[in-house]
Design an enzyme around this catalytic site. Structure first.
Site, mmCIF file in Angstrom:
data_model
loop_
_atom_site.group_PDB
_atom_site.id
_atom_site.type_symbol
_atom_site.label_atom_id
_atom_site.label_comp_id
_atom_site.label_asym_id
_atom_site.label_seq_id
_atom_site.Cartn_x
_atom_site.Cartn_y
_atom_site.Cartn_z
ATOM 1 N N SER A 30 0.851 -1.202 0.000
ATOM 2 C CA SER A 30 0.000 0.000 0.000
ATOM 3 C C SER A 30 0.880 1.243 0.000
ATOM 4 C CB SER A 30 -0.872 0.018 1.249
ATOM 5 O OG SER A 30 -1.482 1.274 1.397
ATOM 6 N N TYR A 47 -1.623 -0.848 10.332
ATOM 7 C CA TYR A 47 -1.751 -1.394 8.970
ATOM 8 C C TYR A 47 -0.601 -0.867 8.096
ATOM 9 C CZ TYR A 47 -3.736 -1.418 4.175
ATOM 10 O OH TYR A 47 -3.930 -1.545 2.819
ATOM 11 N N LYS A 77 2.323 -2.885 6.019
ATOM 12 C CA LYS A 77 2.521 -2.749 4.573
ATOM 13 C C LYS A 77 3.965 -2.357 4.261
ATOM 14 C CE LYS A 77 -1.471 -3.962 2.938
ATOM 15 N NZ LYS A 77 -1.596 -5.125 2.062
HETATM 16 P P1 NAP Z 1 -11.682 -5.699 -0.757
HETATM 17 O O1 NAP Z 1 -12.299 -5.104 -1.967
HETATM 18 O O2 NAP Z 1 -12.303 -5.401 0.554
HETATM 19 O O3 NAP Z 1 -11.572 -7.262 -1.012
HETATM 20 C C1 NAP Z 1 -11.164 -8.061 -0.024
HETATM 21 C C2 NAP Z 1 -11.056 -9.511 -0.543
HETATM 22 O O4 NAP Z 1 -10.264 -10.198 0.394
HETATM 23 C C3 NAP Z 1 -12.378 -10.232 -0.615
HETATM 24 O O5 NAP Z 1 -12.334 -11.107 -1.728
HETATM 25 C C4 NAP Z 1 -12.417 -11.012 0.704
HETATM 26 O O6 NAP Z 1 -13.293 -12.108 0.534
HETATM 27 C C5 NAP Z 1 -10.936 -11.368 0.835
HETATM 28 N N1 NAP Z 1 -10.360 -11.592 2.171
HETATM 29 C C6 NAP Z 1 -10.406 -10.784 3.234
HETATM 30 N N2 NAP Z 1 -9.699 -11.299 4.252
HETATM 31 C C7 NAP Z 1 -9.166 -12.455 3.797
HETATM 32 C C8 NAP Z 1 -8.347 -13.460 4.376
HETATM 33 N N3 NAP Z 1 -7.922 -13.380 5.633
HETATM 34 N N4 NAP Z 1 -7.977 -14.520 3.620
HETATM 35 C C9 NAP Z 1 -8.413 -14.627 2.355
HETATM 36 N N5 NAP Z 1 -9.205 -13.728 1.752
HETATM 37 C C10 NAP Z 1 -9.586 -12.656 2.475
HETATM 38 O O7 NAP Z 1 -10.146 -5.236 -0.571
HETATM 39 P P2 NAP Z 1 -9.164 -4.497 -1.607
HETATM 40 O O8 NAP Z 1 -9.323 -3.042 -1.446
HETATM 41 O O9 NAP Z 1 -9.284 -5.103 -2.945
HETATM 42 O O10 NAP Z 1 -7.740 -4.860 -0.968
HETATM 43 C C11 NAP Z 1 -6.886 -5.841 -1.540
HETATM 44 C C12 NAP Z 1 -5.462 -5.535 -1.172
HETATM 45 O O11 NAP Z 1 -5.107 -4.231 -1.643
HETATM 46 C C13 NAP Z 1 -5.153 -5.538 0.323
HETATM 47 O O12 NAP Z 1 -3.871 -6.081 0.531
HETATM 48 C C14 NAP Z 1 -5.129 -4.072 0.687
HETATM 49 O O13 NAP Z 1 -4.311 -3.815 1.802
HETATM 50 C C15 NAP Z 1 -4.503 -3.497 -0.591
HETATM 51 N N6 NAP Z 1 -4.744 -2.063 -0.765
HETATM 52 C C16 NAP Z 1 -6.011 -1.600 -0.956
HETATM 53 C C17 NAP Z 1 -6.188 -0.219 -1.125
HETATM 54 C C18 NAP Z 1 -7.544 0.386 -1.365
HETATM 55 O O14 NAP Z 1 -7.635 1.642 -1.363
HETATM 56 N N7 NAP Z 1 -8.591 -0.398 -1.609
HETATM 57 C C19 NAP Z 1 -5.090 0.641 -1.071
HETATM 58 C C20 NAP Z 1 -3.831 0.116 -0.855
HETATM 59 C C21 NAP Z 1 -3.664 -1.248 -0.709
HETATM 60 P P3 NAP Z 1 -13.917 -12.939 1.787
HETATM 61 O O15 NAP Z 1 -14.710 -11.964 2.593
HETATM 62 O O16 NAP Z 1 -14.750 -14.010 1.147
HETATM 63 O O17 NAP Z 1 -12.742 -13.475 2.508
#
Ligand code: NAP
Length: 254
Positions: free
Chosen positions: A145, A158, A162
């Site tokens: 992140s 968090y 990261k």
């Molecule tokens: P998201 O849309 O909330 O999706 C989360 C996904 O993770 C879902 O498929 C969920 O499905 C699964 N999940 C959650 N906990 C899990 C676990 N312990 N084991 C396996 N699967 C799990 O999240 P996102 O924004 O795409 O984030 C994905 C990655 O990008 C993360 O590493 C996050 O830190 C990073 N990131 C996101 C942002 C942002 O702004 N969105 C920014 C920087 C970095 P289930 O509920 O079925 O498990």
């Protein structure tokens, strides 16, 4: 929406964790559009079924199973699913149970954050190695992140987790360089998903967050998927130990 038109991942098999929605789903979809066979997973069976059926309806080569990344039995089954071998691992799962400044984070939340965001990423990479060593183009991609570079007050612990992934990327890349397995990382900025929703829920927070982004908008999951497909492909064959920032111009680097 992705702009995939090439077939750079034809003949390759990829595991993408936490791939039933958001960034992980977009990466799985893009990899499959570029010709890969993709194993998708997340904690909830119904989410896995829905994601697999959506991607299959697009004619993509995917299969799926339940895998909570902190559960060693689940991880074992995940790798067993790669019966024809494995070329690409994307470690994407993360949690953020604490919306506090770093030193206000309680011990339980800290342990959970490090268990899922760092330890599981390490374990997945370690457990993928026997399979990746048999591939001629092994790839490990960690999803970190922008917060690892520029911490946000409200998600302190968090952001520390990261930042740890940048270190894991560098050290694992050095270890595996001679084996032709590359290890790279992506640092997304603010991407429109469920995960980031709480940061922009209130109008005043949204204004503040958007003012930190030179491009003036949140990113979309497919904009991270494009960078992941590049890292997974031969286009990134001489690149290892690096972190690509995809953050609309937000400040990066330590
Ligand atoms: P998201 O849309 O909330 O999706 C989360 C996904 O993770 C879902 O498929 C969920 O499905 C699964 N999940 C959650 N906990 C899990 C676990 N312990 N084991 C396996 N699967 C799990 O999240 P996102 O924004 O795409 O984030 C994905 C990655 O990008 C993360 O590493 C996050 O830190 C990073 N990131 C996101 C942002 C942002 O702004 N969105 C920014 C920087 C970095 P289930 O509920 O079925 O498990």
């Amino acid at each position: 929406m992705s702009s995939a038109s090439s077939q750079r991942l034809c003949g390759r098999t990829a595991i993408v964790t936490a791939s039933t929605e958001g960034i992980g789903f977009a990466i799985a979809q893009r990899f499959a559009q570029e010709g890969a066979k993709v194993i998708i997973s997340s904690r909830k069976e119904k989410n896995v079924e829905a994601a697999v059926s959506k991607l299959k309806s697009e004619g993509l080569d995917v299969c799926g199973l339940v895998c909570h990344v902190s559960n060693s039995e689940h991880r074992k089954k995940l790798f067993e699913k790669a019966t024809g071998g494995l070329d690409i691992l994307v470690s994407n799962a993360a949690v953020n149970p604490s919306a506090t400044a770093v030193l206000d984070c309680d011990e339980k939340a800290w342990d959970k954050i490090f268990d899922v965001n760092v330890k599981a990423a390490f374990m997945l990479a370690k457990e993928a190695l026997p399979l990746l060593r048999k591939s001629s183009c092994g790839r490990i991609i960690f999803i970190s992140s922008i917060g690892g570079f520029q911490p946000l007050d409200l998600i302190g612990a968090y952001c520390v987790s990261k930042c740890a992934l940048f270190g894991l990327t560098k050290t694992a890349a050095a270890q595996l360089a001679k084996e032709n397995i590359t290890v790279n990382c992506i640092a997304p900025g603010l991407i429109k998903t469920k995960f980031s929703h709480f940061l922009v829920e209130k109008e005043e927070d949204k204004k503040k967050v958007l003012s930190m982004i030179p491009m003036g908008r949140m990113g979309m999951p497919h904009e991270i998927a494009g960078a992941a497909a590049f890292l997974a492909s031969d286009d990134a064959s001489y690149m290892t130990g690096e972190t690509i920032v995809v953050a609309g111009g937000m400040l990066s680097r330590l």
